[in-house]
Write a protein that holds these residues in place. Structure first.
Motif, PDB file in Angstrom:
ATOM      1  N   ILE A  24       0.118  -7.319   6.999  1.00 25.67           N
ATOM      2  CA  ILE A  24      -0.271  -5.938   6.714  1.00 25.67           C
ATOM      3  C   ILE A  24      -1.784  -5.808   6.576  1.00 25.67           C
ATOM      4  O   ILE A  24      -2.353  -4.763   6.880  1.00 25.67           O
ATOM      5  CB  ILE A  24       0.448  -5.411   5.438  1.00 25.67           C
ATOM      6  N   SER A  25      -2.458  -6.902   6.195  1.00 28.16           N
ATOM      7  CA  SER A  25      -3.917  -6.855   6.053  1.00 28.16           C
ATOM      8  C   SER A  25      -4.620  -6.655   7.393  1.00 28.16           C
ATOM      9  O   SER A  25      -5.794  -6.282   7.431  1.00 28.16           O
ATOM     10  CB  SER A  25      -4.428  -8.148   5.396  1.00 28.16           C
ATOM     11  N   ALA A  26      -3.884  -6.880   8.504  1.00 30.18           N
ATOM     12  CA  ALA A  26      -4.467  -6.679   9.834  1.00 30.18           C
ATOM     13  C   ALA A  26      -4.416  -5.223  10.279  1.00 30.18           C
ATOM     14  O   ALA A  26      -4.942  -4.878  11.335  1.00 30.18           O
ATOM     15  CB  ALA A  26      -3.748  -7.549  10.860  1.00 30.18           C
ATOM     16  N   VAL A  27      -3.792  -4.373   9.468  1.00 24.42           N
ATOM     17  CA  VAL A  27      -3.633  -2.958   9.811  1.00 24.42           C
ATOM     18  C   VAL A  27      -4.648  -2.129   9.041  1.00 24.42           C
ATOM     19  O   VAL A  27      -4.790  -2.278   7.817  1.00 24.42           O
ATOM     20  CB  VAL A  27      -2.208  -2.467   9.473  1.00 24.42           C
TER      21      VAL A  27
ATOM     22  N   GLN B  17      -0.748   3.645   1.032  1.00 21.35           N
ATOM     23  CA  GLN B  17      -0.651   2.229   0.698  1.00 21.35           C
ATOM     24  C   GLN B  17       0.805   1.770   0.721  1.00 21.35           C
ATOM     25  O   GLN B  17       1.712   2.556   0.430  1.00 21.35           O
ATOM     26  CB  GLN B  17      -1.269   1.928  -0.657  1.00 21.35           C
ATOM     27  N   PRO B  18       1.036   0.504   1.074  1.00 22.12           N
ATOM     28  CA  PRO B  18       2.405  -0.014   1.090  1.00 22.12           C
ATOM     29  C   PRO B  18       2.981  -0.050  -0.326  1.00 22.12           C
ATOM     30  O   PRO B  18       2.237  -0.206  -1.305  1.00 22.12           O
ATOM     31  CB  PRO B  18       2.244  -1.432   1.656  1.00 22.12           C
ATOM     32  N   THR B  19       4.285   0.063  -0.433  1.00 20.10           N
ATOM     33  CA  THR B  19       4.920  -0.051  -1.742  1.00 20.10           C
ATOM     34  C   THR B  19       4.944  -1.506  -2.198  1.00 20.10           C
ATOM     35  O   THR B  19       5.034  -1.775  -3.386  1.00 20.10           O
ATOM     36  CB  THR B  19       6.350   0.513  -1.710  1.00 20.10           C
ATOM     37  N   ILE B  20       4.886  -2.447  -1.243  1.00 21.62           N
ATOM     38  CA  ILE B  20       4.780  -3.874  -1.594  1.00 21.62           C
ATOM     39  C   ILE B  20       3.299  -4.195  -1.781  1.00 21.62           C
ATOM     40  O   ILE B  20       2.511  -4.109  -0.837  1.00 21.62           O
ATOM     41  CB  ILE B  20       5.362  -4.776  -0.492  1.00 21.62           C
ATOM     42  N   THR B  21       2.898  -4.538  -2.989  1.00 20.73           N
ATOM     43  CA  THR B  21       1.478  -4.768  -3.272  1.00 20.73           C
ATOM     44  C   THR B  21       1.178  -6.174  -3.766  1.00 20.73           C
ATOM     45  O   THR B  21       0.020  -6.527  -3.973  1.00 20.73           O
ATOM     46  CB  THR B  21       0.983  -3.757  -4.335  1.00 20.73           C
ATOM     47  N   ASP B  22       2.225  -6.989  -3.939  1.00 24.54           N
ATOM     48  CA  ASP B  22       2.003  -8.307  -4.542  1.00 24.54           C
ATOM     49  C   ASP B  22       1.814  -9.427  -3.517  1.00 24.54           C
ATOM     50  O   ASP B  22       1.628 -10.576  -3.880  1.00 24.54           O
ATOM     51  CB  ASP B  22       3.163  -8.664  -5.475  1.00 24.54           C
ATOM     52  N   ARG B  23       1.867  -9.082  -2.216  1.00 29.80           N
ATOM     53  CA  ARG B  23       1.663 -10.119  -1.198  1.00 29.80           C
ATOM     54  C   ARG B  23       1.239  -9.491   0.124  1.00 29.80           C
ATOM     55  O   ARG B  23       1.490  -8.303   0.369  1.00 29.80           O
ATOM     56  CB  ARG B  23       2.931 -10.943  -0.999  1.00 29.80           C
TER      57      ARG B  23
END
Length: 209
Positions: free
Chosen positions: A161-164, A171-177
């Protein structure tokens, strides 16, 4: 921002399966508008226009306007039911959306430059882990899609996701990874060839010793 649509509707007094069947015979579809701390509003909407809107794509990510006998409600479709055999629309749930609302929705991922991706050109396969990403987004700025560029992706790469580049305020709902969206996987034959080449190289190095 995602596109929008408008549907004409009428308030619905009758509820239940019998009433729903009767409505469908008339070319109408039972639906409900709820949320925004207001009472649920049962409505009927035209089957034909609603089905066309659904088939255009993005039904669950596009803001819409429901005109209920002259009163307009800004909404987003949260769920719909299809007939298990005929694949026809049976019911739609719409959520009222206020101007400052923040929504949680699944945003589709679009993959760019597949045709020039180095890893795919070498025989790799795009393995999609997530076709959509659950995100919190402003109601007034819902992204049409997330773009993931494959222009420099090589065999064996994992794309996270960091490539997007995320749209502002989303923001994504998944924030811990830094979760994976896709990988460029090598086909079995290519893996075997690479392993054989590596083994041969190692053998040559040992022979030189």
């Amino acid at each position: 921002m995602a596109a929008s649509y408008e549907l004409k509707a009428s308030a619905r007094e009758r509820v239940g399966k019998g009433a729903a069947r009767s409505l469908r015979r008339e070319g109408l579809l039972p639906a409900v508008i709820y949320g925004d701390k207001k009472p649920a509003l049962p409505i009927t909407i035209p089957v034909k226009e609603t089905t066309l809107t659904l088939h255009k794509g993005g039904f669950l990510t596009h803001l819409g306007t429901i005109d209920v006998e002259g009163e307009k409600h800004q909404v987003i479709a949260k769920d719909y039911q299809l007939h298990p055999v005929r694949d026809e629309l049976l019911h739609v749930d719409f959520l009222r959306v206020s101007k400052n609302a923040v929504l949680t929705i699944d945003v589709p991922v679009h993959f760019l430059n597949e045709e020039t991706c180095p890893g795919i050109k070498r025989g790799g396969v795009l393995n999609i882990v997530r076709h959509t990403v659950e995100m919190t987004v402003p109601a007034t700025a819902i992204p049409e899609a997330l773009d993931l560029d494959l222009a420099t992706a090589e065999l064996g790469d994992s794309l996270h996701i960091s490539a997007v580049k995320l749209p502002e305020g989303c923001q994504p709902t998944i924030t811990d990874r830094d979760f994976t969206i896709a990988t460029i996987a090598a086909p079995a034959g290519l893996k075997e060839t690479d392993e054989a080449e590596e083994a041969a190289e190692e053998g040559e190095e040992e022979g030189e010793d």
